[in-house]
Motif scaffolding. Structure first.
Motif, PDB file in Angstrom:
ATOM      1  N   HIS A 192      -7.666   7.274   8.657  1.00  0.00           N
ATOM      2  CA  HIS A 192      -7.688   5.978   9.329  1.00  0.00           C
ATOM      3  C   HIS A 192      -6.725   6.013  10.519  1.00  0.00           C
ATOM      4  N   PRO A 193      -6.941   5.192  11.540  1.00  0.00           N
ATOM      5  CA  PRO A 193      -8.020   4.208  11.697  1.00  0.00           C
ATOM      6  C   PRO A 193      -9.358   4.882  11.987  1.00  0.00           C
ATOM      7  N   ILE A 280      -7.669  -1.943   6.025  1.00  0.00           N
ATOM      8  CA  ILE A 280      -6.350  -2.102   5.407  1.00  0.00           C
ATOM      9  C   ILE A 280      -6.553  -2.590   3.978  1.00  0.00           C
ATOM     10  N   PRO A 308      -4.737   2.775   5.002  1.00  0.00           N
ATOM     11  CA  PRO A 308      -3.393   2.206   5.185  1.00  0.00           C
ATOM     12  C   PRO A 308      -3.244   0.968   4.303  1.00  0.00           C
ATOM     13  N   GLN A 352      -0.979   3.380  10.904  1.00  0.00           N
ATOM     14  CA  GLN A 352      -2.165   3.529  10.052  1.00  0.00           C
ATOM     15  C   GLN A 352      -2.468   5.006   9.809  1.00  0.00           C
TER      16      GLN A 352
END
Length: 385
Positions: A192-193, A280, A308, A352
């Motif tokens: 991620h992202p 998230i 994250p 992240q």
């Protein structure tokens, strides 16, 4: 094994049964049947027998009448077993009494008590002190007949050591990577992202049982704060529980239903896929004794898929939060601060990426079932020597 719930829905018990079968043990799991799970298959290993002795819906399983019925049926089933078992592996305090009764009649059988949580403390948090005392007394009586004690958290075993003076093994409830990869290609996941933040619909997920001690009220109120500043957010609640309808009503009350998705409970690998495809993850827990002692499965699931995450700063979880440098949420739970931290993480792609990369690395190298299962086999060898 004795389990007062549905075998198909308990990934920890499945992992243990499969590991034991792979090491040459014949396993039979005495458990409950969930009417909704008619078509689900656990494992093709012929050394694992799934014996569903009682059909009960999850809500009714919480009643004393249902528990007593299960104890009677489980004990009756054990008595008829031929050949008799060498080991009875009781999962949680709810699975222990029929095993103890059997051991009283047949003292040579070895009894392993696998405590997934501090049951008396959990009863105190969810119910009242009367139930806490009842379960504490039950645990005290049963402890006299235990051969080996297995726990799921170092803090839990530290407390149980004062109450149950038997050989102890701590087996963390971490992912079984070999089992998961059949349905979920975790090895080839991107960090991620997953895509740039600009003009993106940001998906926030909170998964697991929907109960009062898991901070869902604060999660909804933090969503209200976030949406006041930015409408480009979507909130996923993945799981079922007795507080789910309350949460849905709360979402309607605040007129944010078009920003929420409720999936109900989903199979484990589907849960992992849903989690990965969000941006998230959140883990919110009330400041209770049992929450601070037991390690939430959620933290390992979030780490596995590399999402994250923000997590409550529980004593049991601090070590893992610091390992990956995830975002800590302090007590008391404050919706305003939770919302600010979600927005902070959403706007920081570097953070992240770092959480995602560290999380996956730690799961692959250390916090996985291949490492933990060694302790399970050691516990059985200790019991049978």
């Amino acid at each position: 094994m004795i389990l007062y719930k549905n075998f198909i829905s308990d990934t920890r018990v499945q992992r243990e049964a499969i590991s034991l079968a792979q090491n040459g043990y014949e396993i039979e799991v005495i458990n409950c049947k969930d009417p909704k799970d008619n078509n689900r298959v656990i494992n093709n290993d012929k050394r694992i027998k799934n014996s569903e002795i009682m059909e009960v819906q999850p809500k009714k399983r919480e009643t004393v009448k249902s528990l007593l019925k299960f104890w009677f049926l489980a004990f009756h089933y054990l008595i008829k077993e031929t050949p008799p078992p060498d080991v009875i592996h009781a999962h949680d305090l709810t699975g222990l009494p029929p095993a103890v009764l059997y051991k009283i009649l047949f003292p040579k059988v070895k009894l392993i008590y696998d405590s997934h949580e501090l049951f008396p403390e959990a009863a105190k948090d969810k119910l009242n002190k009367f139930y806490w005392l009842c379960f504490l007394f039950l645990e005290f009586i049963c402890s006299k007949f235990i051969t080996i004690l297995i726990g799921a958290s170092p803090l839990q075993l530290k407390i149980l050591k004062r109450r149950i003076k038997k050989p102890q093994f701590c087996i963390l409830n971490v992912p079984d990577l070999d089992f998961i990869k059949k349905d979920f290609d975790y090895e080839n996941l991107k960090f991620h992202p997953l895509s740039p933040n600009k003009e993106k619909l940001f998906k926030i997920i909170y998964s697991g049982g929907v109960y009062t001690h898991r901070g869902y009220d604060e999660f909804i109120l933090s969503a209200v704060r976030i949406l006041e500043r930015n409408h480009n957010f979507e909130f996923w609640i993945v799981g079922g529980g007795n507080y789910l309808n309350n949460i849905k009503e709360m979402v309607k009350k605040h007129k944010i239903s078009n920003h929420f998705i409720f999936t109900g409970a989903v199979p484990y690998c589907e849960l992992l896929k849903l989690t990965y495809n969000c941006d998230i993850a959140v883990g919110l827990y009330e400041d209770t004794a049992n929450n601070n002692i037991m390690i939430s499965n959620k933290i390992f699931e979030y780490m596995l898929v590399g999402i994250p995450f923000l997590f409550t700063n529980l004593k049991s979880s601090q070590r893992y939060i610091k390992m990956v440098k995830a975002i800590e949420i302090d007590f008391p739970l404050d919706p305003e601060k939770i919302g600010e931290k979600i927005l902070y993480l959403a706007n920081n792609e570097k953070t992240q990426y770092e959480i995602s990369k560290r999380s996956k690395s730690i799961i692959m190298e250390k916090l996985n079932w291949k490492n933990e299962s060694v302790k399970l086999i050691e516990a059985y060898l200790e019991a049978l020597k």
